[in-house]
Scaffold this active site. Structure first.
Site, PDB file in Angstrom:
ATOM      1  N   GLU A 113      74.009  60.300  61.496  1.00  0.00           N
ATOM      2  CA  GLU A 113      74.247  59.398  62.640  1.00  0.00           C
ATOM      3  C   GLU A 113      74.148  60.180  63.939  1.00  0.00           C
ATOM      4  O   GLU A 113      74.102  61.417  63.925  1.00  0.00           O
ATOM      5  CB  GLU A 113      75.628  58.740  62.512  1.00  0.00           C
ATOM      6  CG  GLU A 113      75.685  57.727  61.365  1.00  0.00           C
ATOM      7  CD  GLU A 113      77.061  57.112  61.167  1.00  0.00           C
ATOM      8  OE1 GLU A 113      78.035  57.594  61.773  1.00  0.00           O
ATOM      9  OE2 GLU A 113      77.144  56.153  60.387  1.00  0.00           O
ATOM     10  N   HIS A 241      80.286  50.957  71.577  1.00  0.00           N
ATOM     11  CA  HIS A 241      79.217  51.161  70.590  1.00  0.00           C
ATOM     12  C   HIS A 241      77.932  50.617  71.194  1.00  0.00           C
ATOM     13  O   HIS A 241      77.913  49.495  71.712  1.00  0.00           O
ATOM     14  CB  HIS A 241      79.549  50.439  69.281  1.00  0.00           C
ATOM     15  CG  HIS A 241      78.734  50.941  68.132  1.00  0.00           C
ATOM     16  ND1 HIS A 241      77.385  50.704  68.026  1.00  0.00           N
ATOM     17  CD2 HIS A 241      79.063  51.690  67.053  1.00  0.00           C
ATOM     18  CE1 HIS A 241      76.928  51.285  66.918  1.00  0.00           C
ATOM     19  NE2 HIS A 241      77.924  51.891  66.319  1.00  0.00           N
ATOM     20  N   ARG A 288      76.709  58.544  71.158  1.00  0.00           N
ATOM     21  CA  ARG A 288      76.716  57.142  71.581  1.00  0.00           C
ATOM     22  C   ARG A 288      77.091  56.914  73.032  1.00  0.00           C
ATOM     23  O   ARG A 288      76.721  55.888  73.597  1.00  0.00           O
ATOM     24  CB  ARG A 288      77.542  56.293  70.626  1.00  0.00           C
ATOM     25  CG  ARG A 288      78.954  56.655  70.435  1.00  0.00           C
ATOM     26  CD  ARG A 288      79.614  55.681  69.492  1.00  0.00           C
ATOM     27  NE  ARG A 288      79.086  55.759  68.128  1.00  0.00           N
ATOM     28  CZ  ARG A 288      79.798  55.463  67.049  1.00  0.00           C
ATOM     29  NH1 ARG A 288      81.045  55.064  67.174  1.00  0.00           N
ATOM     30  NH2 ARG A 288      79.273  55.531  65.866  1.00  0.00           N
ATOM     31  N   HIS A 349      84.477  49.557  71.354  1.00  0.00           N
ATOM     32  CA  HIS A 349      84.458  49.855  69.921  1.00  0.00           C
ATOM     33  C   HIS A 349      85.628  50.720  69.466  1.00  0.00           C
ATOM     34  O   HIS A 349      86.220  50.463  68.425  1.00  0.00           O
ATOM     35  CB  HIS A 349      83.137  50.569  69.615  1.00  0.00           C
ATOM     36  CG  HIS A 349      82.925  50.924  68.188  1.00  0.00           C
ATOM     37  ND1 HIS A 349      82.833  49.980  67.196  1.00  0.00           N
ATOM     38  CD2 HIS A 349      82.787  52.138  67.559  1.00  0.00           C
ATOM     39  CE1 HIS A 349      82.618  50.581  66.029  1.00  0.00           C
ATOM     40  NE2 HIS A 349      82.614  51.891  66.221  1.00  0.00           N
ATOM     41  N   ARG A 384      84.066  60.415  70.845  1.00  0.00           N
ATOM     42  CA  ARG A 384      84.140  60.638  69.398  1.00  0.00           C
ATOM     43  C   ARG A 384      82.753  60.709  68.779  1.00  0.00           C
ATOM     44  O   ARG A 384      81.875  59.883  69.049  1.00  0.00           O
ATOM     45  CB  ARG A 384      84.905  59.485  68.737  1.00  0.00           C
ATOM     46  CG  ARG A 384      84.965  59.591  67.223  1.00  0.00           C
ATOM     47  CD  ARG A 384      85.722  58.423  66.640  1.00  0.00           C
ATOM     48  NE  ARG A 384      85.033  57.181  66.900  1.00  0.00           N
ATOM     49  CZ  ARG A 384      84.420  56.456  65.968  1.00  0.00           C
ATOM     50  NH1 ARG A 384      84.400  56.853  64.714  1.00  0.00           N
ATOM     51  NH2 ARG A 384      83.830  55.331  66.293  1.00  0.00           N
TER      52      ARG A 384
END
Ligand code: FAD
Ligand code: SIN
Length: 530
Positions: A113, A241, A288, A349, A384
């Site tokens: 990811e 997100h 992200r 998110h 994160r």
């Protein structure tokens, strides 16, 4: 009624249930949750759980990726701890019945990811969270030392304040004796006394209008700890997100997992053009915060409501096999992801900050621990890394359980706590007073405290929230306690903390991006406290 337990766990997600299973070996445990046991952010997790697994991957790389994503303010000791202890906790999850996908050779099928330099995401199809949640529920139900109180809403933490003593943020040795809990079936407020309490109430997504979080994510634990004068930090770091399915009106917004970009998905504008190369050399697989800001910029510049994720170039059968739930969900809306672009837009998110805890998971309030999304361990810093949340929760469940087990016999039940006083209250005249205010909080936060902020926007948000705060406190004092009024109070408290801590950070770092201070400060500041 008064209940007494060695361990009181507020929350039935991965953070609460994994702690409960560990401490139940030596004590009696109550799990309190405000909906059914299933309804938790954990249930909705898609992508998976990060842990070094490949023989050619290593801890140093996972540590580095986490630190890079955190943009200079992760706690390096915590990062080491979580990354190195992850594999043992994955084994424990498996021992509780969690099934992670394997390839034809019997090796774990690992995903990659955004921000990860290697394939290290263990997953169960595209519904890893549901697999974890349901396995833990089975283990909890089979454990005779755990009692479950579902549809019970925790209202306030019990401290010396409830014994008539003055408690301020500077009072040393604040202690937690348990919690006042509203039984939503009887509408009665019970006292839960405990030797140790774990706050595991999850995220805050519902303070925003658009979020991937289910409706339970109203930040109750953080608000309770703040009101009890505990330490709450890093609240400005709210993760959006980048790729929630764009389908206006959905609450929560359906997530299109980041693993789809790891699989080869490409972000495009409405006219089919790629754009991520303009923002980061890792393109669609950048962390992200970068991807969400890039999408936000493209949408604003072009006046579009969404961008698109394209996996039409991938093998259709493989796409369906890896992402069966996303395939089905999109198909139900007339989007065949093997042929059509998927419309996506950012949505609130995840909260990186929360209740400050030490390496044992203990908060600034003695006998009160916090774990999972409501806690701030220092792992995430300013942003994160994908799939680092579930793993943080199980590693810290272990640390907190070990510490709590070594301490709980020293504590006694505080029997002098008075019953809840609702003298002079009545039912709120109109429910619309609450529901409308909730909507206003969402509007304020999404409009002024979103992906890009400014002094003016934050000040506007602060002033508007202040009005809602005054109105709601007034209503709360006059009303019979209900879940609805408590949640409204909590989202206002949490919104206030996000805004205030965002105002205090006079730089752009990680998820906190402000037009007035576009650069990072040097030397790097330590994270602030409330
Ligand atoms: P939760 O799972 O949210 O549990 C909170 C619990 O607290 C619930 O039982 C709730 O009822 C209870 N509760 C709350 N308030 C009260 C109250 N006042 N009284 C009583 N009970 C209360 N992370 C990853 O690492 N990998 C992923 O792939 C991933 N995908 C995600 C996908 C989605 C759509 C979302 C929303 C999140 C995702 N995350 C992922 C983040 C991760 O799922 C969460 O951070 C994590 O599950 C939080 O677990 P938790 O136990 O802290 O809280
Ligand atoms: C996702 O599947 O994209 C979510 C992963 C996460 O939030 O860590």
């Amino acid at each position: 009624m008064t209940f007494k337990y060695d361990f009181l766990v507020i929350g039935s997600g991965i953070a609460g249930m994994s702690f409960a299973l560990k401490v139940a070996k030596q004590g009696r445990v109550a799990i309190v949750c405000k909906n059914s046991l299933e309804e938790a952010n954990t249930f909705y997790a898609q992508g998976g759980i990060a842990s070094v697994t490949n023989p050619w991957d290593n801890f140093e790389n996972h540590i580095k990726d986490t630190l890079v994503a955190g943009d200079g303010i992760c706690d390096a000791t915590v990062v080491e701890k979580v990354v190195r202890e992850a594999p043992a906790q994955i084994k424990e999850l498996i021992s509780w019945g969690v099934d992670f996908d394997k390839d034809e050779k019997g090796n774990f099928d690992l995903h990659k990811e955004g921000g990860h330099s290697d394939f290290r995401i263990l997953h169960h199809k595209d519904n890893t969270g549901a697999e974890i949640q349901l396995s833990l529920i089975e283990a909890v139900k089979a454990n005779k030392n755990i009692d479950v109180f579902d549809h019970h809403f925790a209202i306030e933490i019990l401290t010396q304040h409830h014994l008539g003593k003055e408690v301020t943020r500077y009072t040393p040795g604040i202690e937690c004796y348990g919690v006042y809990v509203l039984d939503q079936k009887t509408n009665h407020i019970d006292i839960f006394l405990s030797k140790i309490t774990l706050m595991a109430t999850g995220g805050i997504g519902c303070i925003y209008k658009t979020t991937t979080n289910p409706l339970i994510a109203t930040g109750d634990g953080i608000a309770m700890v703040y009101r009890a004068k505990g330490e709450v930090k890093d609240m400005e770091f709210v993760q959006f997100h980048p790729t929630a399915l764009y389908h206006p009106g959905d609450r929560p917004s359906f997530l299109i997992t980041e693993a789809m970009r790891g699989y080869g998905g490409v972000l495009r504008t409405r006219d089919g053009k790629e754009f991520m190369h303009k923002y980061d050399e890792r393109k669609s697989l950048a962390p992200r915060d970068i991807v969400a800001r890039a999408i936000d910029t493209e949408m604003k510049n072009r006046g579009d409501d969404c961008v698109y994720l394209d996996v039409t170039h991938k093998d259709p059968e493989k796409t369906k096999k890896h992402f069966p739930n996303i395939y089905e969900k999109c198909l139900s809306l007339g989007i065949d992801i093997t042929k059509d672009y998927i419309p996506v837009a950012p949505a609130a998110h995840y909260l990186c900050g929360g209740i400050a805890v030490d390496l044992n998971g203990e908060s600034s309030i003695t006998r009160l621990y916090a774990n999972g999304e409501c806690a701030c361990t220092g792992l995430h810093g300013a942003n994160r890394l994908a799939s680092n949340s579930l793993i943080e929760a199980v590693v810290y469940a272990d640390a907190a359980a070990k510490h709590a087990l070594s301490k709980f016999k020293e504590y006694h039940f505080e029997e002098r706590i008075p019953i809840w006083n609702d003298e002079g209250t009545s039912l709120p005249e109109e429910m619309v007073l609450i529901t409308q205010s909730e909507k206003e909080v969402g509007q304020i936060m999404s409009t002024y405290v979103g992906i890009v902020r400014s002094n003016l926007r934050l000040k506007r948000a602060f002033d508007r929230l202040d009005i809602l705060y005054a109105e709601t406190e007034n209503l709360f004092q006059r009303s019979v306690v209900s879940r609805e009024i408590c949640e409204l109070r909590n989202i206002i408290n949490v919104g206030y903390l996000v805004i205030r801590q965002a105002m205090e950070r006079k730089e752009s770092r990680g998820l906190h991006c402000t037009l007035d201070y576009p650069k990072k400060n040097t030397p790097k500041p330590s994270s602030k406290e409330a």
